[in-house]
Structure formats: C-alpha cells, structure tokens
Design a protein around this motif. Structure first.
Motif, PDB file in Angstrom:
ATOM      1  N   UNK A 107     -17.682  -5.293  -5.472  1.00  5.14           N
ATOM      2  CA  UNK A 107     -18.467  -5.161  -4.248  1.00  5.14           C
ATOM      3  C   UNK A 107     -19.930  -5.370  -4.608  1.00  5.14           C
ATOM      4  N   UNK A 108     -20.579  -6.260  -3.877  1.00  7.42           N
ATOM      5  CA  UNK A 108     -21.953  -6.662  -4.169  1.00  7.42           C
ATOM      6  C   UNK A 108     -22.829  -6.294  -2.978  1.00  7.42           C
ATOM      7  N   UNK A 109     -23.792  -5.412  -3.224  1.00  5.97           N
ATOM      8  CA  UNK A 109     -24.720  -4.982  -2.179  1.00  5.97           C
ATOM      9  C   UNK A 109     -25.962  -5.860  -2.239  1.00  5.97           C
ATOM     10  N   UNK A 110     -26.402  -6.347  -1.090  1.00  4.38           N
ATOM     11  CA  UNK A 110     -27.594  -7.195  -1.024  1.00  4.38           C
ATOM     12  C   UNK A 110     -28.509  -6.720   0.097  1.00  4.38           C
ATOM     13  N   UNK A 111     -29.775  -7.023  -0.043  1.00  4.50           N
ATOM     14  CA  UNK A 111     -30.776  -6.765   0.995  1.00  4.50           C
ATOM     15  C   UNK A 111     -31.224  -8.128   1.494  1.00  4.50           C
ATOM     16  N   UNK A 112     -31.140  -8.371   2.785  1.00  5.62           N
ATOM     17  CA  UNK A 112     -31.409  -9.688   3.364  1.00  5.62           C
ATOM     18  C   UNK A 112     -32.766  -9.704   4.046  1.00  5.62           C
ATOM     19  N   UNK A 113     -33.496 -10.804   3.835  1.00  8.48           N
ATOM     20  CA  UNK A 113     -34.746 -11.051   4.549  1.00  8.48           C
ATOM     21  C   UNK A 113     -34.594 -12.371   5.307  1.00  8.48           C
ATOM     22  N   UNK A 114     -34.358 -12.297   6.630  1.00 12.16           N
ATOM     23  CA  UNK A 114     -34.257 -13.536   7.409  1.00 12.16           C
ATOM     24  C   UNK A 114     -35.644 -14.086   7.736  1.00 12.16           C
ATOM     25  N   UNK A 115     -35.679 -15.324   8.201  1.00 10.45           N
ATOM     26  CA  UNK A 115     -36.926 -16.021   8.562  1.00 10.45           C
ATOM     27  C   UNK A 115     -37.921 -16.049   7.406  1.00 10.45           C
ATOM     28  N   UNK A 116     -37.414 -16.192   6.179  1.00  9.81           N
ATOM     29  CA  UNK A 116     -38.279 -16.289   5.011  1.00  9.81           C
ATOM     30  C   UNK A 116     -38.801 -17.721   4.895  1.00  9.81           C
ATOM     31  N   UNK A 117     -39.752 -17.918   4.014  1.00 10.52           N
ATOM     32  CA  UNK A 117     -40.312 -19.255   3.842  1.00 10.52           C
ATOM     33  C   UNK A 117     -39.411 -20.164   3.005  1.00 10.52           C
ATOM     34  N   UNK A 118     -38.458 -19.573   2.282  1.00 11.27           N
ATOM     35  CA  UNK A 118     -37.567 -20.359   1.431  1.00 11.27           C
ATOM     36  C   UNK A 118     -36.246 -19.621   1.274  1.00 11.27           C
ATOM     37  N   UNK A 119     -35.205 -20.360   0.909  1.00 12.11           N
ATOM     38  CA  UNK A 119     -33.916 -19.754   0.592  1.00 12.11           C
ATOM     39  C   UNK A 119     -33.922 -19.376  -0.877  1.00 12.11           C
ATOM     40  N   UNK A 120     -33.576 -18.126  -1.189  1.00 11.60           N
ATOM     41  CA  UNK A 120     -33.583 -17.692  -2.580  1.00 11.60           C
ATOM     42  C   UNK A 120     -32.729 -16.446  -2.753  1.00 11.60           C
ATOM     43  N   UNK A 121     -32.209 -16.302  -3.970  1.00  8.79           N
ATOM     44  CA  UNK A 121     -31.516 -15.086  -4.381  1.00  8.79           C
ATOM     45  C   UNK A 121     -32.269 -14.580  -5.603  1.00  8.79           C
ATOM     46  N   UNK A 122     -32.810 -13.364  -5.512  1.00  5.79           N
ATOM     47  CA  UNK A 122     -33.582 -12.808  -6.623  1.00  5.79           C
ATOM     48  C   UNK A 122     -33.102 -11.383  -6.908  1.00  5.79           C
ATOM     49  N   UNK A 123     -33.372 -10.940  -8.119  1.00  2.00           N
ATOM     50  CA  UNK A 123     -33.070  -9.563  -8.499  1.00  2.00           C
ATOM     51  C   UNK A 123     -34.403  -8.853  -8.663  1.00  2.00           C
ATOM     52  N   UNK A 124     -34.640  -7.859  -7.819  1.00  2.00           N
ATOM     53  CA  UNK A 124     -35.881  -7.089  -7.863  1.00  2.00           C
ATOM     54  C   UNK A 124     -35.538  -5.631  -8.086  1.00  2.00           C
ATOM     55  N   UNK A 125     -36.035  -5.054  -9.155  1.00  6.31           N
ATOM     56  CA  UNK A 125     -35.818  -3.633  -9.481  1.00  6.31           C
ATOM     57  C   UNK A 125     -34.333  -3.286  -9.487  1.00  6.31           C
ATOM     58  N   UNK A 126     -33.520  -4.181 -10.020  1.00  3.51           N
ATOM     59  CA  UNK A 126     -32.088  -3.928 -10.126  1.00  3.51           C
ATOM     60  C   UNK A 126     -31.297  -4.175  -8.857  1.00  3.51           C
ATOM     61  N   UNK A 127     -31.955  -4.540  -7.763  1.00  3.57           N
ATOM     62  CA  UNK A 127     -31.277  -4.809  -6.500  1.00  3.57           C
ATOM     63  C   UNK A 127     -31.282  -6.311  -6.224  1.00  3.57           C
ATOM     64  N   UNK A 128     -30.244  -6.778  -5.567  1.00  5.26           N
ATOM     65  CA  UNK A 128     -30.145  -8.193  -5.226  1.00  5.26           C
ATOM     66  C   UNK A 128     -30.768  -8.397  -3.853  1.00  5.26           C
ATOM     67  N   UNK A 129     -31.742  -9.302  -3.774  1.00  7.93           N
ATOM     68  CA  UNK A 129     -32.398  -9.643  -2.501  1.00  7.93           C
ATOM     69  C   UNK A 129     -32.093 -11.093  -2.193  1.00  7.93           C
ATOM     70  N   UNK A 143     -33.132 -14.152   0.412  1.00 12.66           N
ATOM     71  CA  UNK A 143     -34.079 -14.653   1.412  1.00 12.66           C
ATOM     72  C   UNK A 143     -33.484 -15.903   2.036  1.00 12.66           C
ATOM     73  N   UNK A 144     -33.419 -15.937   3.373  1.00 13.18           N
ATOM     74  CA  UNK A 144     -32.910 -17.114   4.087  1.00 13.18           C
ATOM     75  C   UNK A 144     -33.915 -17.527   5.154  1.00 13.18           C
ATOM     76  N   UNK A 145     -33.949 -18.817   5.438  1.00 12.67           N
ATOM     77  CA  UNK A 145     -34.936 -19.350   6.384  1.00 12.67           C
ATOM     78  C   UNK A 145     -34.464 -19.291   7.828  1.00 12.67           C
ATOM     79  N   UNK A 146     -33.189 -19.051   8.058  1.00 11.67           N
ATOM     80  CA  UNK A 146     -32.654 -19.058   9.428  1.00 11.67           C
ATOM     81  C   UNK A 146     -32.947 -17.742  10.143  1.00 11.67           C
ATOM     82  N   UNK A 147     -32.848 -17.798  11.469  1.00  5.92           N
ATOM     83  CA  UNK A 147     -33.112 -16.617  12.290  1.00  5.92           C
ATOM     84  C   UNK A 147     -31.839 -15.771  12.400  1.00  5.92           C
ATOM     85  N   UNK A 148     -31.982 -14.461  12.572  1.00  5.54           N
ATOM     86  CA  UNK A 148     -30.800 -13.593  12.667  1.00  5.54           C
ATOM     87  C   UNK A 148     -30.212 -13.570  14.077  1.00  5.54           C
ATOM     88  N   UNK A 149     -29.689 -14.699  14.525  1.00  8.55           N
ATOM     89  CA  UNK A 149     -29.082 -14.813  15.852  1.00  8.55           C
ATOM     90  C   UNK A 149     -27.653 -15.311  15.714  1.00  8.55           C
TER      91      UNK A 149
END
Length: 82
Positions: free
Chosen positions: A13-35, A37-43
């Motif tokens: 099981x993989x927990x992620x934190x999503x940021x929609x409407x970002x400037x770029x698509x990316x998967x990063x690891x920040x402070x041990x958490x997976x973030x 970022x997607x450019x699309x809107x949450x609709x």
C-alpha cells in the motif's frame, strides 16, 4: 521523477499526497513522503487518473495493477499494488 521501483511489491500500500494544478507533472519524495504533482484540474476524477498513470510509471508497473483504496476525492490517497 523519483524511481519508486523498490516499492513495487504485490500487496504493497502506497500513500501519496497529491497537488493538482501544478506547473509540472512530477513524483518526488519529500521528508520520507511521496508527493505527486499533476497539471490537470481535480474535476471528474481527471487528477486521480493522472496520478495513477504517473505513479505507475514511477513504480515501473502497469496502470491496471494500481487500485485506489482511499482518497478518491481527497489530496491524501492510498493505492494498493495488485
């Protein structure tokens, strides 16, 4: 994009934190958490579909192997790898 292939175990099981409407698509690891970022809107599930595709690419698995367990409409999501 972060390489998450070491997490690609069946049943994981993989927990992620999503940021929609970002400037770029990316998967990063920040402070041990997976973030993710997607450019699309949450609709209408568009952002969740984009997150699934990006996460599958980072894990090196097919999109069909990822199942959303929790967080269909939330920023914090949990995916299970089948």
């Amino acid at each position: 994009m972060a390489d998450l292939s070491h997490l690609a175990r069946p049943g994981a099981e993989i927990a992620v934190r999503v940021t929609p409407k970002a400037s770029r698509n990316a998967v990063v690891i920040e402070a041990g958490a997976i973030r993710v970022y997607v450019t699309v809107v949450p609709e209408g599930g568009k952002a969740t579909a984009a997150v699934t595709a990006l996460l599958a690419k980072a894990l090196g698995v097919a999109k069909s192997r990822l199942t959303l367990v929790r967080g269909a409409t939330a920023r914090d999501k949990v995916f299970r790898l089948d």
